[in-house]
Write an enzyme that holds these catalytic residues in place. Structure first.
Site, PDB file in Angstrom:
ATOM      1  N   GLU A 148     -37.416  73.120  16.496  1.00 33.94           N
ATOM      2  CA  GLU A 148     -37.316  74.553  16.756  1.00 33.94           C
ATOM      3  C   GLU A 148     -38.143  75.379  15.775  1.00 33.94           C
ATOM      4  O   GLU A 148     -37.618  76.226  15.032  1.00 33.94           O
ATOM      5  CB  GLU A 148     -35.850  74.993  16.715  1.00 33.94           C
ATOM      6  N   GLU A 310     -31.368  68.983  22.668  1.00 34.15           N
ATOM      7  CA  GLU A 310     -30.133  69.648  22.280  1.00 34.15           C
ATOM      8  C   GLU A 310     -29.632  70.471  23.454  1.00 34.15           C
ATOM      9  O   GLU A 310     -30.410  71.172  24.104  1.00 34.15           O
ATOM     10  CB  GLU A 310     -30.315  70.583  21.070  1.00 34.15           C
TER      11      GLU A 310
END
Length: 394
Positions: A148, A310
């Site tokens: 991320e 995720e």
């Protein structure tokens, strides 16, 4: 190739006693909640891996803590290298496919104090880190260079909520440039030995009347990935030259739907996500299962295999957690049936953990633990995950 289903974690959030991390440094100064021993995974990794095996998971995504490997600028912690190697060997022995993330938000404190990822010259330390850990990855097939990256950019350099607590858009895009270059350096070093990808957060981004949503989404998600292939990072301040490289796969982290600010400036809109509507999680996040399908469709333009690296919910209601997983997996299954190349699903998270600046209150885990005895307590959702995962491939 088998479809991977399992869980994800990050080193700082579960290991405990990561005293060499910039997050630890700032927590000691009172700027962040203290992680302490977190879930004590650094000591209980054998027990945790055994539990994953008993629960029937066939994959596990985890990260290596850079500061553990290099607690000082020129000092390698050989014991930490051996511990991570043992974790990989145990996973392989249990038939659990490891996906290893090299950088999940944190930096060694000494590197952060040298300017961290703001300074181009500090990438030499990244190169040394990647070179040092390359040999312990034997048997691993999937390596993610960074997790991320845009969340680090936004939270660390736009909102100032995370280390190094800066609010400066030009510095933010400088860090983004160096995160792309870090990926390219690692890709050059590791490709051929491993499948090397990157993990991107891909929230669904909408604006009530259309507005700036597309440009905000481009800045949040797609300009980063475009730059890896094109060698130029588009920013509101002009293009930045970056090292061109490649991806062997794309990891998709999907949690929620954002409603962006009506502000005309897309950079300002990145500060002002609004989460209202639909169901809400403990994080205040909107529950929008179709968004995971939308993310897969959009990411497919890069023509690379995709993994859901995720997807999870912070809740203490197990029926809500199972319903969340089932709803999202049903959209993953639809994408696969339509021909999209999705090869795995990792729930976040294996265990309740330290949720960054939110501390320990949000409960994302399939497993809880007693903070006095460290006893692991699987929740109803822990047993449901395997059966829910099977739905994707049958």
């Amino acid at each position: 190739m088998k479809f991977l289903w399992g869980t994800s974690t990050a080193a700082y959030q579960i290991e405990g006693d990561n005293k060499w991390s910039d997050w630890w440094y700032w927590a000691e100064k009172g700027k962040l909640p203290k992680a302490g021993k977190a879930c004590n995974h650094w000591e209980l990794y054998r027990e945790d891996i055994e539990l994953m095996s008993k629960l029937g998971y066939n994959a596990y995504r985890f990260s290596i803590e850079w500061g553990r490997i290099f607690p000082e600028e020129n000092k390698v912690n050989e014991d930490a290298l051996l511990r991570y190697r043992e974790i990989i060997e145990l996973l392989l022995k249990k038939g659990i496919e490891p996906m290893v993330t090299l950088h999940h938000f944190t930096l060694p404190t000494w590197l952060a104090l040298k300017g961290g990822l703001l300074r181009d010259e500090n990438l030499k330390y990244w190169e040394k880190y990647v070179d040092t850990i390359a040999d312990i990855l034997k048997g691993v097939k999937l390596v993610s260079t960074t997790n991320e990256p845009m969340e680090l950019v936004i939270e660390g350099y736009l909102t100032g909520n995370w280390p190094p607590f800066i609010r400066d858009p030009k510095k933010a895009f400088q860090v983004e440039k160096n995160l792309i270059n870090a990926h390219s350096i690692a890709y050059e070093m590791l490709s051929g030995k491993y499948k090397v990808g990157i993990v991107k957060s891909m929230p669904s981004i909408k604006f009530p009347d259309g507005g700036m949503a597309e440009e905000v989404e481009n800045i949040q998600t797609f300009y980063f990935l475009d730059a890896i292939f094109e060698g130029t990072l588009k920013t509101p301040f002009g293009g930045l030259r970056v090292l061109e490289s490649d991806l062997d796969y794309i990891g998709i982290n999907y949690y929620t739907l954002h409603i962006v600010s009506p502000d005309e400036d897309p950079v300002v809109s990145l500060y002002e996500y609004e989460f209202g509507g639909y169901g809400r999680t403990q994080m205040g996040w909107k529950i929008y299962p179709k968004g995971i399908y939308e993310a897969i469709v959009k990411a497919s333009k890069y023509e690379r295999p995709m993994y859901i690296t995720e997807n999870g919910i912070a809740t203490e209601d197990e029926n809500e957690r199972i319903g969340f997983i089932r709803a999202h997996i049903s959209w993953v299954k639809r994408a696969i049936e339509e021909g999209f190349d999705v090869r795995g699903y990792f729930y976040w998270s294996f265990i309740d953990n330290y949720e960054w600046d939110k501390g320990f209150e949000p409960k994302f885990g399939l497993v809880s633990y007693d903070p006095l005895t460290w006893r692991r307590i699987p929740k109803k959702s822990a047993f449901a995950l395997r059966e829910l995962g099977i739905e994707v491939i049958t």
